[in-house]
Design an enzyme around this catalytic site. Structure first.
Site, PDB file in Angstrom:
ATOM      1  N   ASP A  29      -1.414  -2.145  13.837  1.00  0.00           N
ATOM      2  CA  ASP A  29      -1.678  -1.408  12.604  1.00  0.00           C
ATOM      3  C   ASP A  29      -1.901   0.026  13.079  1.00  0.00           C
ATOM      4  O   ASP A  29      -2.985   0.367  13.550  1.00  0.00           O
ATOM      5  CB  ASP A  29      -2.928  -1.964  11.909  1.00  0.00           C
ATOM      6  CG  ASP A  29      -3.289  -1.185  10.648  1.00  0.00           C
ATOM      7  OD1 ASP A  29      -2.623  -0.178  10.353  1.00  0.00           O
ATOM      8  OD2 ASP A  29      -4.245  -1.600   9.963  1.00  0.00           O
TER       9      ASP A  29
ATOM     10  N   GLU B 230       3.692  -1.123   9.411  1.00  0.00           N
ATOM     11  CA  GLU B 230       4.488  -0.149   8.665  1.00  0.00           C
ATOM     12  C   GLU B 230       5.970  -0.464   8.590  1.00  0.00           C
ATOM     13  O   GLU B 230       6.718   0.263   7.938  1.00  0.00           O
ATOM     14  CB  GLU B 230       4.296   1.252   9.259  1.00  0.00           C
ATOM     15  CG  GLU B 230       2.864   1.756   9.192  1.00  0.00           C
ATOM     16  CD  GLU B 230       2.311   1.802   7.774  1.00  0.00           C
ATOM     17  OE1 GLU B 230       3.086   1.943   6.817  1.00  0.00           O
ATOM     18  OE2 GLU B 230       1.080   1.670   7.633  1.00  0.00           O
TER      19      GLU B 230
ATOM     20  N   ASP C  52       0.317   7.692   8.427  1.00  0.00           N
ATOM     21  CA  ASP C  52       0.680   6.307   8.766  1.00  0.00           C
ATOM     22  C   ASP C  52       1.995   6.295   9.511  1.00  0.00           C
ATOM     23  O   ASP C  52       2.164   5.629  10.528  1.00  0.00           O
ATOM     24  CB  ASP C  52       0.920   5.462   7.506  1.00  0.00           C
ATOM     25  CG  ASP C  52      -0.363   5.081   6.814  1.00  0.00           C
ATOM     26  OD1 ASP C  52      -1.402   5.614   7.200  1.00  0.00           O
ATOM     27  OD2 ASP C  52      -0.303   4.251   5.899  1.00  0.00           O
TER      28      ASP C  52
ATOM     29  N   GLU D 130      -4.239  -6.904  11.914  1.00  0.00           N
ATOM     30  CA  GLU D 130      -5.653  -6.537  11.784  1.00  0.00           C
ATOM     31  C   GLU D 130      -6.587  -7.652  12.271  1.00  0.00           C
ATOM     32  O   GLU D 130      -7.406  -7.460  13.168  1.00  0.00           O
ATOM     33  CB  GLU D 130      -5.958  -6.189  10.312  1.00  0.00           C
ATOM     34  CG  GLU D 130      -5.233  -4.922   9.857  1.00  0.00           C
ATOM     35  CD  GLU D 130      -5.246  -4.695   8.353  1.00  0.00           C
ATOM     36  OE1 GLU D 130      -5.094  -5.663   7.585  1.00  0.00           O
ATOM     37  OE2 GLU D 130      -5.392  -3.532   7.932  1.00  0.00           O
TER      38      GLU D 130
ATOM     39  N   ASP E 195      -5.173   2.509  10.350  1.00  0.00           N
ATOM     40  CA  ASP E 195      -5.949   1.647   9.479  1.00  0.00           C
ATOM     41  C   ASP E 195      -6.950   2.481   8.689  1.00  0.00           C
ATOM     42  O   ASP E 195      -7.588   3.372   9.249  1.00  0.00           O
ATOM     43  CB  ASP E 195      -6.690   0.606  10.330  1.00  0.00           C
ATOM     44  CG  ASP E 195      -7.697  -0.165   9.521  1.00  0.00           C
ATOM     45  OD1 ASP E 195      -7.281  -0.932   8.648  1.00  0.00           O
ATOM     46  OD2 ASP E 195      -8.915   0.032   9.730  1.00  0.00           O
TER      47      ASP E 195
ATOM     48  N   ASP F  62       0.847  -1.186   0.000  1.00  0.00           N
ATOM     49  CA  ASP F  62       0.000   0.000   0.000  1.00  0.00           C
ATOM     50  C   ASP F  62       0.885   1.239   0.000  1.00  0.00           C
ATOM     51  O   ASP F  62       1.985   1.220   0.530  1.00  0.00           O
ATOM     52  CB  ASP F  62      -0.856   0.072   1.271  1.00  0.00           C
ATOM     53  CG  ASP F  62      -1.643  -1.188   1.472  1.00  0.00           C
ATOM     54  OD1 ASP F  62      -2.327  -1.571   0.526  1.00  0.00           O
ATOM     55  OD2 ASP F  62      -1.546  -1.775   2.562  1.00  0.00           O
TER      56      ASP F  62
HETATM   57  P1  AHG Z   1      -4.455   0.008   5.886  1.00  0.00           P
HETATM   58  O1  AHG Z   1      -4.955   1.376   5.703  1.00  0.00           O
HETATM   59  O2  AHG Z   1      -3.979  -0.259   7.301  1.00  0.00           O
HETATM   60  O3  AHG Z   1      -3.461  -0.430   4.845  1.00  0.00           O
HETATM   61  O4  AHG Z   1      -5.690  -1.006   5.788  1.00  0.00           O
HETATM   62  C1  AHG Z   1      -6.563  -0.909   4.675  1.00  0.00           C
HETATM   63  C2  AHG Z   1      -7.451  -2.099   4.701  1.00  0.00           C
HETATM   64  C3  AHG Z   1      -8.641  -2.023   5.631  1.00  0.00           C
HETATM   65  O5  AHG Z   1      -8.727  -0.908   6.457  1.00  0.00           O
HETATM   66  C4  AHG Z   1      -9.818  -2.059   4.719  1.00  0.00           C
HETATM   67  O6  AHG Z   1     -10.780  -2.928   5.263  1.00  0.00           O
HETATM   68  C5  AHG Z   1      -9.294  -2.578   3.418  1.00  0.00           C
HETATM   69  O7  AHG Z   1      -7.940  -2.296   3.392  1.00  0.00           O
HETATM   70  C6  AHG Z   1      -9.943  -1.949   2.239  1.00  0.00           C
HETATM   71  O8  AHG Z   1      -9.490  -2.599   1.105  1.00  0.00           O
HETATM   72  P2  AHG Z   1     -10.173  -2.355  -0.320  1.00  0.00           P
HETATM   73  O9  AHG Z   1      -9.828  -0.965  -0.702  1.00  0.00           O
HETATM   74  O10 AHG Z   1      -9.527  -3.394  -1.192  1.00  0.00           O
HETATM   75  O11 AHG Z   1     -11.654  -2.566  -0.155  1.00  0.00           O
HETATM   76 MN    MN Z   2      -5.302  -1.687   8.163  1.00  0.00          MN
HETATM   77 MN    MN Z   3      -2.350   0.699   8.306  1.00  0.00          MN
END
Ligand code: AHG
Ligand code: MN
Ligand code: MN
Length: 331
Positions: A118, A100, A76, A278, A121, A70
């Protein structure tokens, strides 16, 4: 033996709540309580940063990727620093593994506990002023105190968690956690600067009213049972709710009665959500709130982690809904 629940009145502060419950952990000598306080304090600092995110240049992408692929947002990193610093200063945790950072961090002290976190999130929602969160798990260090911290200390089944919780930075900020004796929710009272008990003894509402899944994934879902289950939800005229911040989606379902589904997809054949950062914490909360959290074959809490950044398919909500979904997947 089931620990006895202590009924405490709505409105008492987190500190008082922790003190009143400390007697349940005779072997913890106050360290667990202090660790929870450290996390709460760091969350207040992160909350402050989030609240001013619109005003100063701390939002936005720093152009890096975290180990899950990501884009890392500035907040973050900031949240990661705040929590790591608080845990390091506190001294009750001897190590931390964060979404992270690639490797776990050895805090080089004699703390009994380790934390997986996390720190922020729902980071895709930071720059649009939508609810985001923090998710944390607390475990006991497994290797003897005289031995250095090892990766195996972090690769514990979720079932061994001592405590877990999340912070939801929403219209109000909330801390929801469990030490294995039910789930309690605290709301941040900004004028007092304190978390106060607002949602004692939370239990999953068993109403099959909502389902939460990113339906943009529909053509890529690997388990046809998931697709059939979602079709059934629609036939029953249930409402879909999906924010894209796991903490916010989970919290909504806990309070209103709904299932959260992040299935295996072509892009994420093992699921997208991280077991250690998570799924385990929310699974602990879900079970403590009378619900369920599973991957395809097993309860999330019974999965033996093999690496820190491992991902899993994740289904969680009221027992009946999750059981029905699993029956569709594994029939
Ligand atoms: P993070 O921001 O910690 O990387 O987590 C993102 C996660 C979680 O919060 C959420 O349920 C999911 O990613 C959403 O994913 P999509 O955009 O694929 O739906
Ligand atoms: Mn997350
Ligand atoms: Mn995160």
């Amino acid at each position: 033996m089931e620990k006895s629940r202590i009924d405490l009145p709505i409105g008492i502060t987190l500190d008082r709540f922790i003190k009143s419950n400390q007697s349940q952990y005779p072997n913890a000598a106050g360290e667990l309580s202090q660790l929870l306080r450290d996390i709460a304090l760091a969350s207040k600092v992160v909350n402050r940063e989030i609240n001013k995110a619109g005003l100063v240049d701390i939002m936005g992408n720093v152009g890096l990727m975290n180990s899950g692929g990501d884009h890392q947002q500035k907040l973050d990193l900031l949240a990661n620093t705040r929590f790591t610093r608080a845990l390091s200063k506190g001294g009750e945790a001897c190590g931390i593994a964060s979404e992270e950072t690639e490797q776990f961090i050895d805090l080089e002290n004699n703390g009994k506990y380790i934390v997986t976190i996390d720190p922020l999130d729902g980071s895709s929602n930071i720059d649009v002023n939508v609810s985001i969160g923090t998710i944390f798990s607390i475990y006991k260090k497994q290797t003897p105190p005289s031995e250095p911290l090892q990766e195996s200390d972090f690769l514990q089944k979720g079932r061994t968690q001592i405590a877990a919780g999340y912070i939801l930075y929403g219209p109000s900020t909330m801390l929801v956690f469990s030490t294995g004796n039910g789930v309690n929710g605290f709301t941040y009272e900004t004028t007092l600067g304190e978390y106060v008990l607002s949602h004692p003894s939370l239990l999953f509402k068993n109403a099959s009213t909502y389902y939460s899944m990113n339906e943009g994934l529909s053509f890529d879902i690997l388990d046809k049972g998931v697709t059939t289950y979602i079709t059934n939800c629609k036939e029953k005229r249930m409402s879909g709710r999906y924010i894209g911040s796991l903490v916010a989606d989970f919290h909504r379902n806990l309070l209103k009665g709904g299932i959260f589904i992040y299935p295996r997809t072509n892009q994420y054949p093992n699921g997208k959500l991280r077991l250690l950062f998570e799924a385990n914490a929310l699974a602990f909360i879900a079970e403590q709130a009378g619900g369920l959290a599973t991957a395809n074959e097993k309860a999330i809490l019974d999965i033996q982690p093999i690496r820190i950044h491992q991902t899993v398919p994740f289904y969680t909500g009221p027992k009946e809904m999750v059981t029905t979904l699993l029956a569709h997947i594994n029939h």
